[in-house]
Design a protein around this motif. Sequence first.
Motif, mmCIF file in Angstrom:
data_model
loop_
_atom_site.group_PDB
_atom_site.id
_atom_site.type_symbol
_atom_site.label_atom_id
_atom_site.label_comp_id
_atom_site.label_asym_id
_atom_site.label_seq_id
_atom_site.Cartn_x
_atom_site.Cartn_y
_atom_site.Cartn_z
ATOM 1 N N SER A 164 -33.524 18.656 36.990
ATOM 2 C CA SER A 164 -33.045 18.684 35.618
ATOM 3 C C SER A 164 -31.849 19.605 35.404
ATOM 4 C CB SER A 164 -34.182 19.064 34.663
ATOM 5 O OG SER A 164 -33.759 18.953 33.320
ATOM 6 N N PRO A 165 -31.820 20.827 35.951
ATOM 7 C CA PRO A 165 -30.649 21.675 35.692
ATOM 8 C C PRO A 165 -29.336 21.041 36.131
ATOM 9 C CG PRO A 165 -32.456 22.998 36.550
ATOM 10 C CD PRO A 165 -32.879 21.566 36.685
ATOM 11 N N SER A 166 -29.286 20.498 37.337
ATOM 12 C CA SER A 166 -28.030 19.921 37.822
ATOM 13 C C SER A 166 -27.700 18.612 37.110
ATOM 14 C CB SER A 166 -28.092 19.699 39.338
ATOM 15 O OG SER A 166 -29.170 18.858 39.682
ATOM 16 N N LEU A 167 -28.717 17.789 36.839
ATOM 17 C CA LEU A 167 -28.450 16.515 36.164
ATOM 18 C C LEU A 167 -28.025 16.729 34.717
ATOM 19 C CD1 LEU A 167 -31.308 14.244 37.567
ATOM 20 C CD2 LEU A 167 -28.867 14.120 38.089
ATOM 21 N N CYS A 168 -28.617 17.689 34.037
ATOM 22 C CA CYS A 168 -28.195 17.972 32.665
ATOM 23 C C CYS A 168 -26.760 18.503 32.633
ATOM 24 C CB CYS A 168 -29.145 18.954 31.992
ATOM 25 S SG CYS A 168 -30.719 18.210 31.462
ATOM 26 N N ARG A 169 -26.414 19.377 33.584
ATOM 27 C CA ARG A 169 -25.022 19.866 33.651
ATOM 28 C C ARG A 169 -24.058 18.711 33.862
ATOM 29 N NH1 ARG A 169 -27.220 24.072 36.752
ATOM 30 N NH2 ARG A 169 -26.553 23.062 38.698
ATOM 31 N N LEU A 170 -24.383 17.828 34.804
ATOM 32 C CA LEU A 170 -23.519 16.688 35.083
ATOM 33 C C LEU A 170 -23.447 15.760 33.876
ATOM 34 C CD1 LEU A 170 -21.767 15.067 37.021
ATOM 35 C CD2 LEU A 170 -23.860 14.084 38.001
ATOM 36 N N GLY A 171 -24.587 15.531 33.229
ATOM 37 C CA GLY A 171 -24.592 14.692 32.036
ATOM 38 C C GLY A 171 -23.718 15.262 30.933
ATOM 39 N N LEU A 172 -23.765 16.573 30.747
ATOM 40 C CA LEU A 172 -22.921 17.204 29.738
ATOM 41 C C LEU A 172 -21.441 17.048 30.074
ATOM 42 C CD1 LEU A 172 -24.951 20.476 29.052
ATOM 43 C CD2 LEU A 172 -24.541 18.612 27.426
ATOM 44 N N ARG A 173 -21.088 17.184 31.349
ATOM 45 C CA ARG A 173 -19.685 17.000 31.744
ATOM 46 C C ARG A 173 -19.233 15.572 31.501
ATOM 47 N NH1 ARG A 173 -20.942 20.288 36.294
ATOM 48 N NH2 ARG A 173 -20.974 18.492 37.697
ATOM 49 N N ARG A 174 -20.095 14.614 31.800
ATOM 50 C CA ARG A 174 -19.702 13.215 31.691
ATOM 51 C C ARG A 174 -19.673 12.699 30.256
ATOM 52 N NH1 ARG A 174 -22.521 10.131 36.923
ATOM 53 N NH2 ARG A 174 -21.039 10.970 38.448
ATOM 54 N N THR A 175 -20.359 13.371 29.364
ATOM 55 C CA THR A 175 -20.406 12.895 27.979
ATOM 56 C C THR A 175 -19.539 13.722 27.034
ATOM 57 O OG1 THR A 175 -22.442 14.190 27.613
ATOM 58 C CG2 THR A 175 -22.686 11.861 28.211
ATOM 59 N N GLY A 176 -18.935 14.772 27.524
ATOM 60 C CA GLY A 176 -17.941 15.510 26.760
ATOM 61 C C GLY A 176 -18.428 15.977 25.413
ATOM 62 N N GLN A 177 -17.706 15.575 24.367
ATOM 63 C CA GLN A 177 -17.985 16.073 23.024
ATOM 64 C C GLN A 177 -19.140 15.348 22.337
ATOM 65 O OE1 GLN A 177 -14.252 15.809 20.931
ATOM 66 N NE2 GLN A 177 -13.371 17.562 22.025
ATOM 67 N N ALA A 178 -19.820 14.462 23.032
ATOM 68 C CA ALA A 178 -20.975 13.776 22.430
ATOM 69 C C ALA A 178 -22.101 14.744 22.112
ATOM 70 C CB ALA A 178 -21.482 12.680 23.372
ATOM 71 N N VAL A 179 -22.136 15.875 22.816
ATOM 72 C CA VAL A 179 -23.154 16.901 22.579
ATOM 73 C C VAL A 179 -22.497 18.106 21.923
ATOM 74 C CG1 VAL A 179 -24.883 18.425 23.626
ATOM 75 C CG2 VAL A 179 -24.482 16.139 24.581
#
Length: 331
Positions: A164-179
Amino acid sequence: MEEDLRNRIARLLGRPIAGIEILDDQSGTTRRTRVRLRLADGDSLSVFVKRPSRSPVARAFVAVPRLSQAEVGFYAELRDQVPVATPQCYAAQHTPGSFILVLEDLAATGARLRSSIDPISSDEAAALLATLADMHRQWWGRTESHPWLARNPHRELVLGALLSPSLCRLGLRRTGQAVPSALHNPIARYARNRRAAHAVMSAGPSTLIHNDCHPSNQFTAADGRPGLFDWQLCRAGPWARDVAYLLATSLDPETRRRAERDLIVDYLDRLGSDAPTLDDAWLAYRRQTVYAVEAMLVTAAVGVMMPKSTSLTLVERTATAAADLDSFDAL
């Protein structure tokens, strides 16, 4: 490919098949193929076939936590017992390293399907929540009769804590300002402490949950009943997981803000004597919205399970819900 698939379906159905026509073939989390069969007696049958994905990453994502085993178990053992509309199952088989499901082709029955980003109305959400409440009430505290529904399977908890830590970091990078940026640190803190967070989120009675009721897993049957398919994540779990996941992924933010409390009150009324108090239910709802955010970020991180534009929409919806509800502060 067509000949191999024809022979495999024929063996599973126990009926000779004279011909096969591929209507659609897509590969995401799993490989999904719509097929028209010409049977030896002259009849035809449209079916929906699920198999392991073409992508090695997606195959591992399904195989390691044994998601295909859960879906085969659902259709083989539970499908005819749940009050939720689901596709008819013609054959379900799980073998080491593989699986196949031959299901009713909903598109051929007149059912209305949704795309992953179609928001639903508050009335549609109420109808589906009522059906889920019926299912939750029916299975309240009774899931131990099916061991494969194990609540919080150890393997999943271990994998989640590791990945989860690495996948959440990657997800945040890939979704940019969506979060919203204000959620980045709370998401990272949750991912680092995922096992403890899930112990809090999973407290209380368990029931049968779908666990993945976003828009593209929903349909409206030809007779108007709301339904769900794609049961590979079903399990014993907390009722609020389905409610939070449904509302966070399926309603646009303005509709959710306006309707969510009334929807939860109506759900609790339908649940009946097992229902928690509204205050306890609201807290559980806030907490479970965190899981919806994580699920959509992981989907965006893996990348092969749905198009990027779809991931962005669902990440933005769930993150907005978590921000509105102060979900991470509720853990």
